[in-house]
Structures are given as C-alpha cells and as structure tokens.
Design an enzyme around this catalytic site. Structure first.
Site, PDB file in Angstrom:
ATOM      1  N   THR A 152       0.618  -0.960   0.369  1.00  0.00           N
ATOM      2  CA  THR A 152       0.220  -0.225   0.025  1.00  0.00           C
ATOM      3  C   THR A 152       0.916   1.003  -0.683  1.00  0.00           C
ATOM      4  OG1 THR A 152      -1.395  -1.894   1.268  1.00  0.00           O
ATOM      5  CG2 THR A 152      -1.858   0.695   1.002  1.00  0.00           C
ATOM      6  N   ARG A 180     -10.922 -10.040  -2.749  1.00  0.00           N
ATOM      7  CA  ARG A 180     -10.147 -10.492  -1.920  1.00  0.00           C
ATOM      8  C   ARG A 180      -9.781  -8.741  -1.990  1.00  0.00           C
ATOM      9  NH1 ARG A 180      -5.410  -7.632   0.215  1.00  0.00           N
ATOM     10  NH2 ARG A 180      -5.093  -8.657   1.752  1.00  0.00           N
ATOM     11  N   VAL A 181     -10.267  -8.275  -0.315  1.00  0.00           N
ATOM     12  CA  VAL A 181      -9.891  -6.988  -0.008  1.00  0.00           C
ATOM     13  C   VAL A 181      -8.924  -7.291   1.773  1.00  0.00           C
ATOM     14  CG1 VAL A 181     -11.086  -4.817   1.122  1.00  0.00           C
ATOM     15  CG2 VAL A 181     -12.522  -6.135  -0.980  1.00  0.00           C
ATOM     16  N   ASP A 183      -6.646  -4.422   4.283  1.00  0.00           N
ATOM     17  CA  ASP A 183      -6.864  -3.766   5.607  1.00  0.00           C
ATOM     18  C   ASP A 183      -7.780  -1.966   5.086  1.00  0.00           C
ATOM     19  OD1 ASP A 183      -4.360  -4.049   4.941  1.00  0.00           O
ATOM     20  OD2 ASP A 183      -3.714  -2.083   5.878  1.00  0.00           O
ATOM     21  N   GLY A 204       1.454  -3.399   4.784  1.00  0.00           N
ATOM     22  CA  GLY A 204       1.585  -5.405   5.710  1.00  0.00           C
ATOM     23  C   GLY A 204       0.671  -5.597   4.730  1.00  0.00           C
ATOM     24  N   GLY A 206      -2.430  -7.183   4.798  1.00  0.00           N
ATOM     25  CA  GLY A 206      -4.020  -6.584   5.191  1.00  0.00           C
ATOM     26  C   GLY A 206      -4.514  -7.986   6.027  1.00  0.00           C
TER      27      GLY A 206
HETATM   28  N1  GLY Z   1      -2.332  -3.704   2.967  1.00  0.00           N
HETATM   29  C1  GLY Z   1      -2.776  -4.012   2.140  1.00  0.00           C
HETATM   30  C2  GLY Z   1      -3.117  -5.471   1.813  1.00  0.00           C
HETATM   31  O1  GLY Z   1      -2.981  -6.445   2.485  1.00  0.00           O
HETATM   32  O2  GLY Z   1      -4.458  -5.801   0.495  1.00  0.00           O
END
Ligand code: GLY
Length: 293
Positions: A152, A180-181, A183, A204, A206
């Site tokens: 990110t 998939r989503v 954090d 990191g 998520g």
């Molecule tokens: N930190 C971004 C993700 O895991 O999508």
C-alpha cells in the site's frame, strides 16, 4: 492548537526494496510529501494535502497503487483506497475497483456522500458518474517495476487548524483471489483519523492487520502516548501473527511516528519543525523532529 504547526508523512509500502529501485522509492515519496507540504505551508487543509500526496503515489508505477497496481490470481487489477477527515470523522472508501485511474479521488468524493464504502462495479460506476478518469484495466502495465512484497501507499497530515487526515491506496497483494479486500479501505484497520487523537495509515499483510484492528490499536495508544511511542504497539500483534506491517502516524500535537517490521518502508515527511522534505527507505534513516524543535 498552535497555528504554526503542520506536518505530513507519506509511505510507499512495507516491503523489501531492491537496491536498484531504492532511489525511485525515495524520490517518489519525496515528491508526494512535498506536494502535500506545499498545501499545508500556505494554510491549506490536511484532507487536500493527503489527497494530493496519495494521488501522486497512485500515478507513480514504482508503487503498488493506481498505475502500479499488481495483478490478482485472475490476472486482473483490483484497487482499494480510503480517506478520513479527523474533524468530522467522515470516511470515503472504495474496494475492488477496477476502472478508476485514481481510486483515492473516488474515496474523497465519498466524504460528502451518505455511503462510506463502495465496492467493485459500484465503485467504478460512482467514479465514472462523477466524471473521474477511468481506465481499461488491461491497459495497466503488465509487470509494474515492483519489489517483492509490494504493498500500500498512504499519507497522514495535520494542518495549521489542527485538522488531521489519513489516506491509503493499494492494488492489494499479488496473486490473491478475485474480490479479495485487505485492510486499506477498512477504518480502524488500514487507516483512521480523529482530530482529538491523531491519524494513522498502515501497510502490510491486510488480513493480519484486519484481524487485530492494527490501526485502532495505534489510535488507542496515541490517546496516552506521543505518536513515536504509540506506533510501537504494532510489533507484538504482528509477531504473534508472523506478519509484516508498517505504520505512519501523527498525533494531535503534530508529532510524527513511524514503525515497521518489514525490511524496508519507503517514507517521506516534512513539518513546520523541519520544513524541507526528508525521505528514506528505512525508519532508521530518518530523524523525526518534534514540532517545537
Ligand atoms: N495492505 C494492503 C493489502 O493487504 O491489501
């Protein structure tokens, strides 16, 4: 709030940065931080500064967001972004967007809307309907110049009025299931901002960040500790889950905090105490200043 105090910190992901891309990471973060700092120096808002900085990072293929987004297991690009206004606690976020050139702009437009999070086709359609630039996902670079573990981008800013904003944007993790989503668009996980406490933006793995509400842990710590101490709360839960993360934070007094357990964390910051932008690919490269220094 002392109206001379302002600060901005941006990150380009918690990951391993190969030596041949180190300078691109430093330079990209520095350009984004300087663009946001320029807004804050002349009395502009933290929201405008964070939006501007993250938009620049999205346009730089060095970073896994916007133009540089990685592909999922189906070879598609799905992007998440969020922004939060610490004055009003307004949130705007999009997830699994595929056509937005700058997902952070759609997120910012949602700050004024009743909905706080739009996903997939709904996010793309919202952006298209309000005139945001849309792209054909197939036109994104097939193999952006990335480092392993790419992640990110984010920004936290505090303006001269004491208002705090936090923003994140990501192409997610490479090779994950479609839909998939992580954090990045989830408040209290990848970001949060509250003028009374401070703001955070994370990077990191998520799923691990969401499982332990890492952003909210940093916010809770900042209720009693300066940002540079509060950010260290990420280490214990990330150790427990054997996961990597990085965090940037600014507290209500304008103090900056940075912590990561990844090999590298591309960063840049500037503040009223240290007006020139400094950038780094590891927290140890930075001496973070106090606003009263
Ligand atoms: N930190 C971004 C993700 O895991 O999508």
């Amino acid at each position: 709030m002392d109206e001379t105090v302002w600060a901005i910190v941006v990150h380009g992901g918690a990951k391993t940065i190969q030596p041949d891309t180190a300078e691109a990471h430093r330079r990209g973060c520095a350009i984004a931080a300087e663009a946001g700092a320029e807004i804050l120096r002349r009395g502009g808002s933290a929201i405008d500064a964070a939006l501007r900085a993250v938009r620049i990072l999205e346009d730089d293929p060095t970073f896994n967001a916007g133009q540089g987004s990685v592909k999922n297991a189906a070879g598609e690009t799905e992007m998440d972004a969020a922004i939060m206004d610490g004055k009003t606690l307004a949130i705007g976020a999009v997830a699994a967007a595929r056509r937005l050139a700058n997902p952070i702009e759609a997120a910012a437009a949602l700050l004024e809307a009743p909905a706080i999070l739009l996903v997939g086709e709904g996010a793309d359609r919202f952006g298209y309907n309000i005139g945001l630039r849309c792209i054909d996902p197939a036109s994104l670079p097939a193999s952006p110049v990335q480092s392993p573990g790419h992640d990110t981008v984010g920004c936290v800013a505090i303006d001269r009025a004491g208002h705090i904003a936090a923003a994140t944007s990501t192409g997610g993790l490479e090779g994950t299931l479609p839909g998939r989503v992580g954090d990045a668009p989830l408040p209290g996980c990848g970001f949060y901002a509250d003028d009374r406490i401070g703001g955070v933006s994370l990077s990191g793995e998520g799923e691990a960040i969401a499982r332990c509400l890492l952003g909210s842990r940093v916010m809770r710590a900042m209720e009693n500790e300066p940002a540079d101490e509060a950010v260290t709360v990420i280490f214990e839960p990330m150790d427990r889950l054997a996961a990597e993360a990085g965090v940037i934070a600014i507290d209500a007094a304008g103090r900056i905090g940075i912590a990561h357990n990844s090999d590298h964390f591309a960063l840049a910051c500037a503040s009223s105490a240290c007006p020139g932008v400094i950038s780094a690919i590891h927290q140890n490269e930075l001496k973070v200043s106090e606003p009263d220094d």
